[in-house]
Every structure is written in C-alpha cells, then in structure tokens.
Design an enzyme around this catalytic site. Sequence first.
Site, PDB file in Angstrom:
ATOM      1  N   CYS A 112      20.981  29.405  30.631  1.00  0.00           N
ATOM      2  CA  CYS A 112      20.486  29.648  31.995  1.00  0.00           C
ATOM      3  C   CYS A 112      18.965  29.517  32.097  1.00  0.00           C
ATOM      4  O   CYS A 112      18.428  29.345  33.189  1.00  0.00           O
ATOM      5  CB  CYS A 112      20.921  31.020  32.482  1.00  0.00           C
ATOM      6  N   HIS A 249      16.402  33.676  38.231  1.00  0.00           N
ATOM      7  CA  HIS A 249      17.757  33.198  37.945  1.00  0.00           C
ATOM      8  C   HIS A 249      18.766  34.077  38.678  1.00  0.00           C
ATOM      9  O   HIS A 249      18.715  35.305  38.601  1.00  0.00           O
ATOM     10  CB  HIS A 249      17.986  33.250  36.433  1.00  0.00           C
ATOM     11  N   ASN A 279      26.454  32.326  39.919  1.00  0.00           N
ATOM     12  CA  ASN A 279      25.574  32.037  38.782  1.00  0.00           C
ATOM     13  C   ASN A 279      25.814  30.587  38.333  1.00  0.00           C
ATOM     14  O   ASN A 279      26.868  30.275  37.788  1.00  0.00           O
ATOM     15  CB  ASN A 279      25.883  33.022  37.648  1.00  0.00           C
TER      16      ASN A 279
HETATM   17  O1  UT7 Z   1      23.397  34.032  33.485  1.00  0.00           O
HETATM   18  C1  UT7 Z   1      23.544  34.532  32.203  1.00  0.00           C
HETATM   19  C2  UT7 Z   1      23.450  35.917  32.066  1.00  0.00           C
HETATM   20  N1  UT7 Z   1      24.568  36.653  32.594  1.00  0.00           N
HETATM   21  C3  UT7 Z   1      24.313  37.733  33.297  1.00  0.00           C
HETATM   22  O2  UT7 Z   1      23.187  37.983  33.638  1.00  0.00           O
HETATM   23  C4  UT7 Z   1      25.393  38.727  33.593  1.00  0.00           C
HETATM   24  C5  UT7 Z   1      24.819  40.102  33.458  1.00  0.00           C
HETATM   25  N2  UT7 Z   1      25.824  41.123  33.658  1.00  0.00           N
HETATM   26  C6  UT7 Z   1      26.278  41.438  34.880  1.00  0.00           C
HETATM   27  O3  UT7 Z   1      25.896  40.830  35.864  1.00  0.00           O
HETATM   28  C7  UT7 Z   1      27.208  42.594  35.000  1.00  0.00           C
HETATM   29  O4  UT7 Z   1      27.247  43.296  33.778  1.00  0.00           O
HETATM   30  C8  UT7 Z   1      28.675  42.185  35.380  1.00  0.00           C
HETATM   31  C9  UT7 Z   1      28.720  41.700  36.819  1.00  0.00           C
HETATM   32  C10 UT7 Z   1      29.159  41.091  34.438  1.00  0.00           C
HETATM   33  C11 UT7 Z   1      29.595  43.391  35.259  1.00  0.00           C
HETATM   34  O5  UT7 Z   1      29.110  44.438  36.104  1.00  0.00           O
HETATM   35  P1  UT7 Z   1      28.908  45.900  35.525  1.00  0.00           P
HETATM   36  O6  UT7 Z   1      28.570  46.757  36.650  1.00  0.00           O
HETATM   37  O7  UT7 Z   1      27.941  45.809  34.388  1.00  0.00           O
HETATM   38  O8  UT7 Z   1      30.345  46.254  35.008  1.00  0.00           O
HETATM   39  P2  UT7 Z   1      30.775  46.691  33.540  1.00  0.00           P
HETATM   40  O9  UT7 Z   1      30.764  45.520  32.615  1.00  0.00           O
HETATM   41  O10 UT7 Z   1      30.019  47.921  33.151  1.00  0.00           O
HETATM   42  O11 UT7 Z   1      32.283  47.081  33.804  1.00  0.00           O
HETATM   43  C12 UT7 Z   1      32.631  48.165  34.664  1.00  0.00           C
HETATM   44  C13 UT7 Z   1      34.112  48.070  34.957  1.00  0.00           C
HETATM   45  C14 UT7 Z   1      34.944  47.803  33.682  1.00  0.00           C
HETATM   46  O12 UT7 Z   1      36.140  48.528  33.797  1.00  0.00           O
HETATM   47  P3  UT7 Z   1      36.322  49.900  32.985  1.00  0.00           P
HETATM   48  O13 UT7 Z   1      36.148  49.538  31.544  1.00  0.00           O
HETATM   49  O14 UT7 Z   1      35.226  50.798  33.480  1.00  0.00           O
HETATM   50  O15 UT7 Z   1      37.693  50.325  33.370  1.00  0.00           O
HETATM   51  C15 UT7 Z   1      35.238  46.333  33.781  1.00  0.00           C
HETATM   52  O16 UT7 Z   1      36.436  45.983  33.119  1.00  0.00           O
HETATM   53  O17 UT7 Z   1      34.345  46.949  35.818  1.00  0.00           O
HETATM   54  C16 UT7 Z   1      35.394  46.161  35.269  1.00  0.00           C
HETATM   55  N3  UT7 Z   1      35.262  44.795  35.724  1.00  0.00           N
HETATM   56  C17 UT7 Z   1      35.794  44.361  36.875  1.00  0.00           C
HETATM   57  N4  UT7 Z   1      36.483  45.004  37.831  1.00  0.00           N
HETATM   58  C18 UT7 Z   1      36.887  44.285  38.876  1.00  0.00           C
HETATM   59  C19 UT7 Z   1      34.639  43.760  35.105  1.00  0.00           C
HETATM   60  N5  UT7 Z   1      34.754  42.644  35.852  1.00  0.00           N
HETATM   61  C20 UT7 Z   1      35.479  43.000  36.948  1.00  0.00           C
HETATM   62  C21 UT7 Z   1      35.932  42.298  38.070  1.00  0.00           C
HETATM   63  N6  UT7 Z   1      36.615  42.982  39.009  1.00  0.00           N
HETATM   64  N7  UT7 Z   1      35.686  40.987  38.250  1.00  0.00           N
END
Ligand code: UT7
Length: 322
Positions: A112, A249, A279
């Site tokens: 990215c 980004h 993204n």
């Molecule tokens: O461009 C390259 C770099 N990439 C990035 O910058 C991505 C950076 N990370 C993020 O943007 C965020 O971490 C995400 C959007 C990927 C995830 O958001 P988050 O608020 O950090 O969620 P999390 O990973 O802490 O997960 C919280 C919960 C989890 O469930 P449990 O374990 O608490 O039951 C995940 O399984 O959200 C769940 N989850 C979802 N729920 C509904 C993860 N993806 C989804 C989804 N829909 N699509």
Amino acid sequence: MNATKILGTGSHVPNNVVDNKTFENMVDTSDEWIQTRTGIKSRHISVDENTSDLAYEAALKALDAADTNPSEIDLIIVATVTGDYFFPGVAQLMQRRLKCRNVPAFDINAACSGFVYAMEIADKMMKNDGYRKALIIGAETLSKFTDFEDRNTCVLFADAAGAMVLGKSDHPGVEKVILHSEGDLEGLLRMESYPLKKDFQTIENKRPFIKMNGRDVFRFATTALPSVIRELLESTETNIEDLDLIIAHQANKRIIDKAAKSLEFPSENMYLNIDRFGNTSAASVPLAIDEAIQKGRLKKGMRFACAAFGAGLTWGGAIIQY
Ligand code: UT7
C-alpha cells in the site's frame, strides 16, 4: 532547474460498484459493522478489467492533464502487488499500449506504500540522472487475491488505478519524501504466493489469498501515520498549519481520524474517499490526489502531505507543493 513537480494526474475505477449489503449474503457481516468499523459504504470491483487496463485509463487521463505526449515520457514506474503477470511488469504493458519510447520501465512492490516509494524513486532519478518526465502509477486489482469467504479482509479491499506525470521544474513541487520499512512485522499482512511444490513435478492448485492481522496493523498504522507526517514537517521546517491538506492511504476512516487527532490537524482537511472506494492499496494515494484535484480541494500553489502504510510493514510520506 533541479526540482520535480506534478504536471498532471488521472484515475480510473471499474464500473462495477459493490455495496456493503452484498457482503451480508456472503459472510457473517453487516452494513452497519463495515461502515462503523471502517468508513466504507461501497467499492469498485473489477469484472473484466485487469490491473493494466485500469492503469492504462488512469495514465491516459494523467498524460492529458499534463499536456504530455507519451513519446515525451522517459521513465515509467508502476507500484502494484497485483500485476497482470508475475512478468512482464505492468510498466512494460503501459509502455506498449501508450507507445512510449524505449525508456526504463519497471514495477515496484511496497504494497500500500508503493506509490510513495515510486514517487521517491522517480524524483531521485529525475534529479540525479536527467530524466525529464516520469509516468508513475499505482494500480491494483486486489479482488483477484481476496478470499470472499474471509470477513476479516473481503469487505475492505477493492480495485482502482491512479497515475501522475512528474516533470522537471525550477520550483520545488515534491519537496521531501520519507520512506520506512520494518521487516520484523512482515507476518502481519501477506498476500500468499504459490506454495513450493512437494516434488518438482506436482502441480498444486492452491489459490493465493490476502491474510491480515487487522488489529495489529491498525495499531501500527495509528502510530506510523502521524509519526511520518511529523518527520516530514521537521525535515522541511514546516508547521502543520502550513499544510492545506493531508492525503492518507485510505485503509480505515478510524485510522485517519486518529491521525488527525494526534497531529491536532483539522479532520475536515484530512482527505477522505474510503466511503466510495475502500482500500485500493498502491492506487489509494494517487486516486485520492486526483480526486482532490478534480473536486477543487487541491488547488495550484497549495501544499499537502501524503502518507501511506502497508504490508512489509512499509510506510512513508511526502510533502508536495501542487
Ligand atoms: O492497507 C493495508 C493495511 N491494512 C489496514 O490498515 C487494516 C487495518 N485494520 C483495520 O482497519 C481494522 O483492524 C479492521 C477493519 C480490519 C477490523 O476492525 P477492528 O475494529 O480492528 O476489529 P477487530 O479485528 O478487533 O475484530 C473485532 C470483531 C472480531 O470478532 P470477535 O473476535 O470480537 O468476536 C472480528 O472477528 O469484529 C469481527 N469482525 C467482523 N465482524 C463483522 C472482523 N471483520 C468483520 C466483519 N464483519 N467484516
């Protein structure tokens, strides 16, 4: 005359728009979760355009905006992790389709952050080696490598291309680029490749996909983004109030909001288009720069910073006068 400046920009996205509701039928997610956790409402996903097709359309617009004939281009760099082929590069495909001269053309992979890396390479080659006009492109069809059964990644990534023509100039345009990479964190975000064969003649048909520890990348990005902007400000002796816009980004609206807060920079001057594009990796920064110009948010004479982070983990940014 030993500075480089933006002569023109262009961008292109596939016609096919996919909203969040579509994913509700594919994985355990909701429109509400995607919007509140990422800021994404919809994204463009290619049906029949490959990375080079998106890059070509973006390049045509950038050349037109720069009032530049392809024969004037003497350097082509494409930042991509999703080229049409492992080889040749998308840069050579651009060279053939645009009918450019026999000039250096190559792809780079800094995920990215790729476009910012491409900008640094082009800027330095132009300043040191006499290249006068460079075409730099960030282009991706991430949907080719997205696992649409993995809710952690499939709602985030999308397809696009952004292009820029840089030219030699008397006055500074690209003032400073800073790049970083931390290989110890490489395991947090990977696009798999084809596995080694167990024996040399066995063909395995395992498809490569993007795998990400989103939470740790998020934590990293909220520090890296403001930190590289601070480094840029310090090295150019610029006050943050002197920046008209920050183009980061577009990985997550919450990361951009946190960066604004940490930098005490007005959030309305942090450019946002993640809601409509998701993204798009190396295409994200040039797509946003081009859209900011088209919408009149970035006007001639303004100073802006751009910054990106991604797999590697890589990160970097630039201060530019448009
Ligand atoms: O461009 C390259 C770099 N990439 C990035 O910058 C991505 C950076 N990370 C993020 O943007 C965020 O971490 C995400 C959007 C990927 C995830 O958001 P988050 O608020 O950090 O969620 P999390 O990973 O802490 O997960 C919280 C919960 C989890 O469930 P449990 O374990 O608490 O039951 C995940 O399984 O959200 C769940 N989850 C979802 N729920 C509904 C993860 N993806 C989804 C989804 N829909 N699509």
